[in-house]
Design an enzyme around this catalytic site. Sequence first.
Site, mmCIF file in Angstrom:
data_model
loop_
_atom_site.group_PDB
_atom_site.id
_atom_site.type_symbol
_atom_site.label_atom_id
_atom_site.label_comp_id
_atom_site.label_asym_id
_atom_site.label_seq_id
_atom_site.Cartn_x
_atom_site.Cartn_y
_atom_site.Cartn_z
ATOM 1 C CD GLU A 44 46.033 36.583 43.090
ATOM 2 O OE1 GLU A 44 45.519 36.973 44.148
ATOM 3 O OE2 GLU A 44 46.515 37.361 42.239
ATOM 4 C CG ASP A 118 33.697 34.322 44.129
ATOM 5 O OD1 ASP A 118 33.887 35.438 44.643
ATOM 6 O OD2 ASP A 118 33.792 34.128 42.906
ATOM 7 C CE LYS A 122 21.253 30.161 48.417
ATOM 8 N NZ LYS A 122 21.173 31.192 47.384
ATOM 9 C CG ASP A 154 36.359 37.592 54.435
ATOM 10 O OD1 ASP A 154 36.634 37.077 53.330
ATOM 11 O OD2 ASP A 154 35.192 37.915 54.746
ATOM 12 C CB THR A 191 44.007 40.729 48.299
ATOM 13 O OG1 THR A 191 42.905 40.626 49.208
ATOM 14 C CG2 THR A 191 44.889 39.503 48.419
ATOM 15 C CD GLU A 192 42.899 45.131 44.822
ATOM 16 O OE1 GLU A 192 43.073 43.903 44.908
ATOM 17 O OE2 GLU A 192 43.470 45.842 43.974
ATOM 18 C CE1 TYR A 193 36.914 41.652 46.408
ATOM 19 C CE2 TYR A 193 35.738 40.087 47.788
ATOM 20 C CZ TYR A 193 35.810 40.836 46.633
ATOM 21 O OH TYR A 193 34.798 40.790 45.713
ATOM 22 C CD GLU A 194 45.513 40.306 53.390
ATOM 23 O OE1 GLU A 194 45.679 39.777 52.276
ATOM 24 O OE2 GLU A 194 46.369 40.283 54.283
HETATM 25 N N1 SAH Z 1 41.727 38.093 45.082
HETATM 26 C C1 SAH Z 1 41.031 39.369 45.074
HETATM 27 C C2 SAH Z 1 39.566 39.214 44.632
HETATM 28 C C3 SAH Z 1 38.734 38.296 45.489
HETATM 29 S S1 SAH Z 1 37.065 38.119 44.902
HETATM 30 C C4 SAH Z 1 41.121 40.009 46.433
HETATM 31 O O1 SAH Z 1 41.418 39.306 47.399
HETATM 32 O O2 SAH Z 1 40.898 41.223 46.546
HETATM 33 C C5 SAH Z 1 37.219 36.640 43.961
HETATM 34 C C6 SAH Z 1 37.647 36.915 42.527
HETATM 35 O O3 SAH Z 1 37.855 35.668 41.889
HETATM 36 C C7 SAH Z 1 36.606 37.648 41.707
HETATM 37 O O4 SAH Z 1 37.221 38.741 41.050
HETATM 38 C C8 SAH Z 1 36.104 36.600 40.711
HETATM 39 O O5 SAH Z 1 35.732 37.151 39.472
HETATM 40 C C9 SAH Z 1 37.315 35.697 40.587
HETATM 41 N N2 SAH Z 1 37.036 34.293 40.250
HETATM 42 C C10 SAH Z 1 36.213 33.477 40.912
HETATM 43 N N3 SAH Z 1 36.208 32.246 40.377
HETATM 44 C C11 SAH Z 1 37.097 32.289 39.340
HETATM 45 C C12 SAH Z 1 37.539 31.327 38.402
HETATM 46 N N4 SAH Z 1 37.068 30.086 38.412
HETATM 47 N N5 SAH Z 1 38.460 31.698 37.490
HETATM 48 C C13 SAH Z 1 38.923 32.978 37.461
HETATM 49 N N6 SAH Z 1 38.521 33.928 38.329
HETATM 50 C C14 SAH Z 1 37.632 33.595 39.258
#
Ligand code: SAH
Length: 213
Positions: A44, A118, A122, A154, A191-194
């Site tokens: 992951e 993320d 942009k 989302d 997930t937390e965000y989900e």
């Molecule tokens: N998967 C979690 C967090 C989503 S936010 C959820 O669904 O709740 C995206 C996360 O990815 C953030 O914590 C960020 O720090 C991490 N992240 C983004 N790009 C990354 C990368 N290239 N390598 C490791 N972590 C990364």
Amino acid sequence: MRLRNKPWADDFLRENDHIVVQEPFAHKNEWQTLFPKEQPLHLEIGSGKGQFIAGMGKQHPDINFVGIERVKSVIVGAVKKVIDADTVNVRMVNEKAEDLRELFGENEVDHLYLNFSDPWPKTRHEKRRLTYHTFLEQYQSILKPDGSITMKTDNKKLFEYSLISFSQFGMRLEEVELDLHQLDDPLNVPTEYEEKFAEKGQPIYRCRISFKD
Ligand code: SAH
């Protein structure tokens, strides 16, 4: 507010070296040696606070999981969840995934998860999106030929962008859901965000894609 550079975080990550891989680049092609049993390896990227990977580890004792999270103060939460889950099949890596081919050998990984990555909305940041074609090249290299990727988000724009990116790369769409929570998939580990977005009533998108011809 997110606490930056928690002073105790370094110690915590070092002390829990049964979960946190201390020298991840040294394990290229040897990830299986970090686990009690050799079994499929799922990765992951961007594990956040770890609810998904800890839950998956418990739900699937027959799979070895590796979670990568770049933010130290965030991965600490994930490590705690993995400890609480009391599983032996989850390892965490505190790195930024830039070129996964430095971490994993060819065909070393069976499945990859991108959860609420993320969106980098942009256009000038397109290259940072984890579904940009340079990342897809890396995934193709480290995944087994019959391996696949599950993406959940989302973010409609990121989802649309990613579907085009997968298609332009010649990937095959194996499954797609435009409103995952309507499905009530009993095996889905949120997930937390989900949870946060689903509670607000936002649809959650999910797809599974492979590199198969
Ligand atoms: N998967 C979690 C967090 C989503 S936010 C959820 O669904 O709740 C995206 C996360 O990815 C953030 O914590 C960020 O720090 C991490 N992240 C983004 N790009 C990354 C990368 N290239 N390598 C490791 N972590 C990364």
